[in-house]
Design an enzyme around this catalytic site. Structure first.
Site, PDB file in Angstrom:
ATOM      1  N   ASP A 159      -7.084   2.023  -4.338  1.00  8.55           N
ATOM      2  CA  ASP A 159      -7.562   3.384  -4.072  1.00  8.55           C
ATOM      3  C   ASP A 159      -8.023   4.044  -5.374  1.00  8.55           C
ATOM      4  O   ASP A 159      -9.051   4.718  -5.411  1.00  8.55           O
ATOM      5  CB  ASP A 159      -6.434   4.199  -3.434  1.00  8.55           C
ATOM      6  CG  ASP A 159      -5.812   3.467  -2.256  1.00  8.55           C
ATOM      7  OD1 ASP A 159      -6.562   3.129  -1.323  1.00  8.55           O
ATOM      8  OD2 ASP A 159      -4.599   3.194  -2.288  1.00  8.55           O
ATOM      9  N   HIS A 187      -0.368   4.979   0.433  1.00 17.31           N
ATOM     10  CA  HIS A 187      -1.570   4.146   0.591  1.00 17.31           C
ATOM     11  C   HIS A 187      -1.932   4.158   2.071  1.00 17.31           C
ATOM     12  O   HIS A 187      -1.598   3.250   2.823  1.00 17.31           O
ATOM     13  CB  HIS A 187      -1.338   2.713   0.111  1.00 17.31           C
ATOM     14  CG  HIS A 187      -2.443   1.795   0.545  1.00 17.31           C
ATOM     15  ND1 HIS A 187      -3.714   1.878   0.028  1.00 17.31           N
ATOM     16  CD2 HIS A 187      -2.484   0.818   1.466  1.00 17.31           C
ATOM     17  CE1 HIS A 187      -4.489   0.981   0.625  1.00 17.31           C
ATOM     18  NE2 HIS A 187      -3.768   0.332   1.501  1.00 17.31           N
TER      19      HIS A 187
HETATM   20  P1  NAX Z   1      -4.061 -12.297   5.924  1.00 17.48           P
HETATM   21  O1  NAX Z   1      -3.666 -12.104   7.345  1.00 17.48           O
HETATM   22  O2  NAX Z   1      -5.311 -12.994   5.576  1.00 17.48           O
HETATM   23  O3  NAX Z   1      -2.872 -13.061   5.166  1.00 17.48           O
HETATM   24  C1  NAX Z   1      -1.536 -12.720   5.300  1.00 17.48           C
HETATM   25  C2  NAX Z   1      -0.728 -13.971   5.050  1.00 17.48           C
HETATM   26  O4  NAX Z   1       0.641 -13.607   5.018  1.00 17.48           O
HETATM   27  C3  NAX Z   1      -0.877 -15.042   6.135  1.00 17.48           C
HETATM   28  O5  NAX Z   1      -1.220 -16.280   5.546  1.00 17.48           O
HETATM   29  C4  NAX Z   1       0.512 -15.082   6.784  1.00 17.48           C
HETATM   30  O6  NAX Z   1       0.865 -16.383   7.211  1.00 17.48           O
HETATM   31  C5  NAX Z   1       1.390 -14.630   5.620  1.00 17.48           C
HETATM   32  N1  NAX Z   1       2.697 -14.119   5.992  1.00 17.48           N
HETATM   33  C6  NAX Z   1       3.047 -13.389   7.080  1.00 17.48           C
HETATM   34  N2  NAX Z   1       4.355 -13.146   7.094  1.00 17.48           N
HETATM   35  C7  NAX Z   1       4.861 -13.727   5.984  1.00 17.48           C
HETATM   36  C8  NAX Z   1       6.182 -13.836   5.466  1.00 17.48           C
HETATM   37  N3  NAX Z   1       7.235 -13.326   6.108  1.00 17.48           N
HETATM   38  N4  NAX Z   1       6.346 -14.504   4.292  1.00 17.48           N
HETATM   39  C9  NAX Z   1       5.298 -15.059   3.665  1.00 17.48           C
HETATM   40  N5  NAX Z   1       4.035 -14.998   4.131  1.00 17.48           N
HETATM   41  C10 NAX Z   1       3.826 -14.335   5.276  1.00 17.48           C
HETATM   42  O7  NAX Z   1      -4.001 -10.829   5.291  1.00 17.48           O
HETATM   43  P2  NAX Z   1      -4.681 -10.300   3.944  1.00 17.48           P
HETATM   44  O8  NAX Z   1      -6.054  -9.856   4.220  1.00 17.48           O
HETATM   45  O9  NAX Z   1      -4.442 -11.294   2.863  1.00 17.48           O
HETATM   46  O10 NAX Z   1      -3.827  -8.967   3.676  1.00 17.48           O
HETATM   47  C11 NAX Z   1      -2.461  -9.011   3.361  1.00 17.48           C
HETATM   48  C12 NAX Z   1      -1.856  -7.603   3.409  1.00 17.48           C
HETATM   49  O11 NAX Z   1      -2.452  -6.748   2.442  1.00 17.48           O
HETATM   50  C13 NAX Z   1      -2.042  -6.890   4.753  1.00 17.48           C
HETATM   51  O12 NAX Z   1      -0.797  -6.302   5.118  1.00 17.48           O
HETATM   52  C14 NAX Z   1      -3.046  -5.803   4.439  1.00 17.48           C
HETATM   53  O13 NAX Z   1      -2.903  -4.691   5.288  1.00 17.48           O
HETATM   54  C15 NAX Z   1      -2.659  -5.468   3.018  1.00 17.48           C
HETATM   55  N6  NAX Z   1      -3.644  -4.732   2.217  1.00 17.48           N
HETATM   56  C16 NAX Z   1      -3.181  -3.801   1.335  1.00 17.48           C
HETATM   57  C17 NAX Z   1      -4.018  -3.093   0.489  1.00 17.48           C
HETATM   58  C18 NAX Z   1      -3.483  -2.086  -0.483  1.00 17.48           C
HETATM   59  O14 NAX Z   1      -4.301  -1.449  -1.146  1.00 17.48           O
HETATM   60  N7  NAX Z   1      -2.176  -1.869  -0.636  1.00 17.48           N
HETATM   61  C19 NAX Z   1      -5.482  -3.294   0.553  1.00 17.48           C
HETATM   62  C20 NAX Z   1      -5.890  -4.590   1.166  1.00 17.48           C
HETATM   63  C21 NAX Z   1      -5.079  -5.036   2.342  1.00 17.48           C
HETATM   64  O15 NAX Z   1      -5.530  -4.370   3.495  1.00 17.48           O
END
Ligand code: NAX
Length: 328
Positions: A159, A187
C-alpha cells in the site's frame, strides 16, 4: 564467510511465493553478502508444486542459496527460522462470511504461531502477508507468548509503495523524491494513506498537491482499491508487486530506513496516536539495527484523524471477533 540465515516461506507454491523465492535466493531480501537457507512450508496439496519451484531454484545456481527444505509440518518448517514470511492463507470464497474467513485463517495462523514460539531462532522476525494480514499476525503473535510481540508484523508496504507511485504520477515527481509517506491502520479498504507529512523533493506533499478533492475522491480510494483493480485487469491478484513489497519490508526492517525518511509497517500498537494496544495496525516507523520505532510527534489533522479512527475501528472489531472465536 557469514552463517546462512534461515528464511521460512509459507504458501511457497502460490503465486506470491513464486515471485518471492527467487529474489530471496538472489540476495534481495537480506543483502548481496548474506547466504540463505530456504524452508518452504506448504499444505500437502502444495508440496509437489513447491518441489518444482525448488528444482528451478536449483537451476539458477544462486551463489547465496545454501539449501532448500520442503515440508508440510510447521514444526519442521520454522525450526531455527530467523525470518518467517507467512504468505499462505485461506482466501475468501463466494458466500463466505467474515467470521468464517477469520476462523479458517485462525486454523492456519494459530498453529504456525505456536510452531514459531517453540522452534524458531531467538532473533525470529515475522512478516504476515496472507490476508486478513493484520489480524492473522495478531493470531500468530498471541500463540507465541515466548517471542517478543514486536517481532510479529503485517504487510502494508505494498500500500505504501502504491501510494508513492500514485503521488509521483500526479505531481510528475520521481518516486525517489517522495519521502515520509504513511499508511495508517488496516491492510484493507479502510486503510489511510497519509500525505500530510510526506515530502516531495523536500516540500510538503499536501501543499504541492493542494487539492483536497483529489486526495479524498481519487488518491485514497485508488490506493485502497488497487488490489481489486489489479484483479480486474490481470485476472489474478497482485503477486510480483506483493512479493516486492515483502522484500522491501524485511530489507528495511533488517537494514534500516534512510536518514530523513520512514516506512509503513503493521505492528503491535503501543498506544501511540490513540491507536489502542492489542491490535496490529500500520504506523510510520523508522528502523535501525534490526529494530523499528514509531515516528512520534506528528500532528494529526481532522481529515486524518477521522480516517485513522475508522480503520482502527475495523481492526478492533476483527480483534473482538477472533477473541470470540477463541483464536487469541
Ligand atoms: P495463492 O493462492 O496463489 O497461494 C497461496 C498458497 O498458500 C497456496 O499454494 C496454498 O497451498 C498455500 N497454503 C494454504 N494454507 C497453507 C498453510 N496452512 N501452510 C502453508 N501453506 C499454505 O495466493 P497468493 O496470490 O500467493 O496470495 C497469498 C496471500 O497473500 C493471500 O492471502 C492474499 O490475500 C495475500 N495478499 C496480501 C497482500 C498484502 O499487501 N498484505 C497483497 C497481495 C495478496 O493479496
Amino acid at each position: 564467510t557469514r552463517t546462512p540465515v534461515n528464511v521460512t516461506v509459507t504458501g511457497a507454491a502460490g503465486q506470491i511465493g513464486y515471485a518471492l523465492l527467487f529474489r530471496i535466493a538472489s540476495g534481495h531480501l537480506l543483502g548481496p553478502d548474506v547466504p540463505v537457507n530456504l524452508r518452504l512450508l506448504e499444505i500437502p496439496q502444495g508440496l509437489k508444486a513447491a518441489e518444482g519451484t525448488a528444482m528451478e531454484l536449483d537451476d539458477c545456481a544462486f551463489p547465496l542459496l545454501r539449501g532448500i527444505e520442503i515440508t508440510d509440518d510447521p514444526n519442521v518448517g520454522f525450526a531455527g527460522a530467523n525470518v518467517a514470511l507467512l504468505v499462505g492463507a485461506r482466501p475468501r470464497t463466494k458466500g463466505m462470511e467474515r467470521g468464517d474467513l477469520l476462523a479458517a485463517n485462525g486454523g492456519i495462523f494459530k498453529p504456525q504461531g505456536k510452531a514459531i514460539n517453540d522452534h524458531a531462532a531467538d532473533d525470529i522476525k515475522v512478516l504476515v502477508v496472507g490476508n486478513p494480514a493484520n489480524t492473522n499476525a495478531l493470531i500468530a503473535q498471541a500463540a507465541a507468548p515466548d517471542v517478543p510481540a514486536e517481532r510479529f508484523t503485517a504487510m502494508t508496504r505494498l500500500d505504501h509503495n502504491r501510494a508513492i507511485s500514485q503521488l509521483a504520477a500526479k505531481t510528475g515527481a520521481a518516486v525517489s523524491d517522495i519521502k515520509k509517506l504513511t499508511i495508517w491502520g488496516n491492510h484493507s479498504a479502510t486503510q489511510y494513506p497519509d500525505i500530510f507529512h510526506a515530502e516531495i523533493a523536500g516540500k510538503n506533499a499536501a501543499e504541492v498537491v493542494n487539492d483536497e478533492v483529489w486526495l479524498a475522491d481519487t488518491f485514497i480510494p485508488t490506493v485502497a482499491k488497487r488490489g481489486a483493480a489489479i484483479i480486474e485487469a490481470r485476472g489474478a491478484s497482485s503477486a510480483a508487486s506483493a512479493a516486492n513489497a515483502a522484500i522491501d519490508h524485511v530489507h528495511t526492517w533488517v537494514n534500516g530506513t534512510a536518514e530523513g525518511d520512514w516506512t509503513s509497517m503493521g505492528i503491535p500498537s503501543d498506544g501511540s496516536y490513540g491507536v489502542p494496544e492489542g491490535i496490529i495496525s500500520s504506523f510510520p516507523v523508522t528502523t535501525k539495527d534490526g529494530a523499528y520505532e514509531i515516528v512520534q510527534g506528528l500532528d494529526i489533522n481532522e481529515f486524518s484523524r477521522a480516517r485513522i479512527d475508522a480503520s482502527v475501528k475495523e481492526l478492533t472489531e476483527e480483534r473482538d471477533a477472533v477473541k470470540e472465536l477463541g483464536l487469541i
